[in-house]
Design a protein around this motif. Structure first.
Motif, short mmCIF file in Angstrom:
data_model
loop_
_atom_site.label_atom_id
_atom_site.label_comp_id
_atom_site.label_asym_id
_atom_site.label_seq_id
_atom_site.Cartn_x
_atom_site.Cartn_y
_atom_site.Cartn_z
N THR A 1 0.76 -1.20 -0.06
CA THR A 1 0.08 0.21 -0.22
C THR A 1 1.04 1.36 0.12
O THR A 1 1.99 1.16 0.59
N ASN A 2 0.11 2.25 -0.33
CA ASN A 2 0.94 3.83 -0.47
C ASN A 2 1.43 4.09 0.97
O ASN A 2 2.37 4.56 0.98
N SER A 3 0.41 3.78 1.95
CA SER A 3 0.65 4.22 3.46
C SER A 3 1.76 3.53 3.99
O SER A 3 2.62 4.07 4.55
N ALA A 4 2.04 2.40 3.44
CA ALA A 4 3.18 1.32 4.08
C ALA A 4 4.44 1.88 3.44
O ALA A 4 5.29 1.94 4.10
N GLU B 1 9.66 5.16 3.46
CA GLU B 1 10.16 6.48 2.85
C GLU B 1 10.48 7.28 4.24
O GLU B 1 11.59 8.07 4.05
N ARG B 2 9.59 7.62 5.04
CA ARG B 2 9.75 8.28 6.10
C ARG B 2 11.17 8.05 7.11
O ARG B 2 11.52 8.90 7.74
N THR B 3 11.43 6.85 6.84
CA THR B 3 12.45 6.43 7.87
C THR B 3 13.79 6.90 7.28
O THR B 3 14.98 6.71 7.88
N LEU B 4 13.90 7.09 5.89
CA LEU B 4 15.05 7.27 5.10
C LEU B 4 15.50 8.49 5.09
O LEU B 4 14.75 9.50 4.97
N ALA C 1 6.09 7.62 -2.96
CA ALA C 1 4.98 7.65 -2.15
C ALA C 1 4.14 8.94 -1.58
O ALA C 1 3.05 8.80 -1.14
N PHE C 2 4.93 9.99 -1.48
CA PHE C 2 4.53 11.05 -1.03
C PHE C 2 3.98 11.96 -2.15
O PHE C 2 3.52 13.15 -1.88
#
Length: 396
Positions: A165-168, A173-176, A394-395
């Motif tokens: 999913t895009n949310s996953a 991505e948020r961790t990178l 994804a954002f």
């Protein structure tokens, strides 16, 4: 890591040497009755965030012990590996443990004491249990750790399981984070599939730079079953900025190093019916010798254009079979005419000179034909405008 059989120590220590985490308030308001006497209860109360609800918490959560209407005098968190470090605020009201300090599937005992404005104490004790995921997310990275590459090589992460999913994918991505020589860079991730995501800067990497990729995975939840297991930091470096420019019509290659022209090489490219593609290409492999067989491109053995020969100093540019390599049989045409089957040929001496100075990731820009390079054909992402590339995040 299961800790059900490892009992935490219950000793409380004074703040300044204590370490802390999660509490459940058990102080009472009103009066306390002790041995026939009536004593005032503390006006202070101890609050934790996230609130202790009995549900397991994620190790990534930032956990806070706070004294309302008072200040903390002692806080201690003890887990299977001993005390957990935290930081006390200057005013003594808040004690915080950064996210990621706890382990999965572990039990932590938290004790805290506080006093109100007139010195009446209160205390609180709770047990914190962290989540026990059934599946962890890992990945491999290209370039490999410690590699030195050309300025056109993107970062490519291959996950060991897909994020559907895009949310996953946003959560991942948020961790990178990507930094060049310690500084932020204008760049973007773009998903090739559910388990492959690549990163490129808006322009090529700078030469002679160190690129650091961090992934703050520990305690992060991506799906109902998939969590990040451990934080990772990986680094690679770029060599000199080697960018070569091929003019298909003029049959020349101009080689630049860190922005300066260092050599001009006469070459030959694809003849009619085998036109070499125009666009930005990146060296993806290097081989001192390679067997070239036209049948791999669909040419039949009985076709007049069929060939099978060993070439020297081969550097791949496309998945479809374009290489730079030595072509001693066409030296007379090099610099004058295009006679190859799509590859870029040059003399043995020039091919070895270029091979010895090139890295995987070096850029070769072709102009002069009406056949365009496809972004998917090898490392062709530089042919995608940056705004279109960012749309793959994804954002976006």
């Amino acid at each position: 890591m299961s800790t059900g059989s490892r009992a935490p120590k219950a000793l409380l220590v004074v703040l300044g040497t204590a370490t802390a985490l999660v509490l459940s308030g058990c102080g009472a308001g009103g009066l306390q009755i002790r041995a026939g006497s009536v004593e005032p209860a503390s006006a202070a109360s101890i609050v934790i965030t996230p609130a202790p609800t009995g549900e397991p918490v994620a190790p990534a959560a930032r956990l806070v012990v706070k004294a309302d209407a008072g200040r903390l005098t002692a806080v201690r968190v003890v887990g299977p590996d001993g005390p957990v470090e935290g930081v006390l605020s200057v005013d003594g009201r808040t004690f915080m443990v950064a996210g990621g300090k706890l382990d999965y599937d572990s039990s932590y005992t938290v004790e805290a004491e506080a006093v109100d404005r007139v010195g009446v104490p209160t205390r609180s004790t709770t047990i914190l249990q962290t989540v026990a995921p059934s599946s962890f997310l890992g990945f491999t990275m290209s370039p490999r750790e410690g590699a030195v590459v050309g300025v056109g090589l993107p970062i490519r992460l291959t996950l060991d399981q897909g994020l559907p999913t895009n949310s996953a994918r946003r959560a991942f991505e948020r961790t990178l984070a990507v930094r060049v020589d310690g500084e932020k860079v204008d760049g973007s991730w773009s998903w090739d599939s559910s388990n492959v995501v690549s990163y490129r800067p808006a322009e090529y990497w700078p030469g002679h730079a160190t690129v650091t990729v961090t992934a703050r995975l520990k305690g992060q939840r991506f799906t109902s079953k998939i969590w990040g297991q451990a934080d990772r930091t990986l680094t690679f470096a770029t060599g000199a900025a080697m960018v070569s420019y091929v003019d298909i019509q003029k049959h020349t290659m101009r080689v630049t190093r860190d922005g300066k022209t260092v050599k001009r090489i006469p070459i030959t490219t694809g003849k009619e019916g085998f036109t070499t593609r125009s666009g930005v290409k990146v060296i993806s492999t290097k081989e001192p010798t390679r067997l070239m067989d036209a049948s791999t491109g669909g040419t039949l053995v009985n076709d007049p254009e069929y060939y099978r020969l060993e070439v020297k100093w081969a550097m791949r540019l496309t998945n479809s079979g374009e290489f730079i390599h030595a072509a001693p049989w066409s030296v007379a045409e090099q610099g004058k005419e295009n006679v190859s089957h799509g590859c870029t040929g040059m003399s043995d001496a020039n091919a070895k000179w270029l091979y010895d100075r090139s890295r995987i990731g070096d850029v070769v820009v072709y102009t002069g034909s009406n056949r365009e390079m496809q972004p998917w054909n090898g490392i062709g992402l530089w042919n995608t405008p940056y705004d279109e590339w960012k749309a793959g995040s994804a954002f976006a």
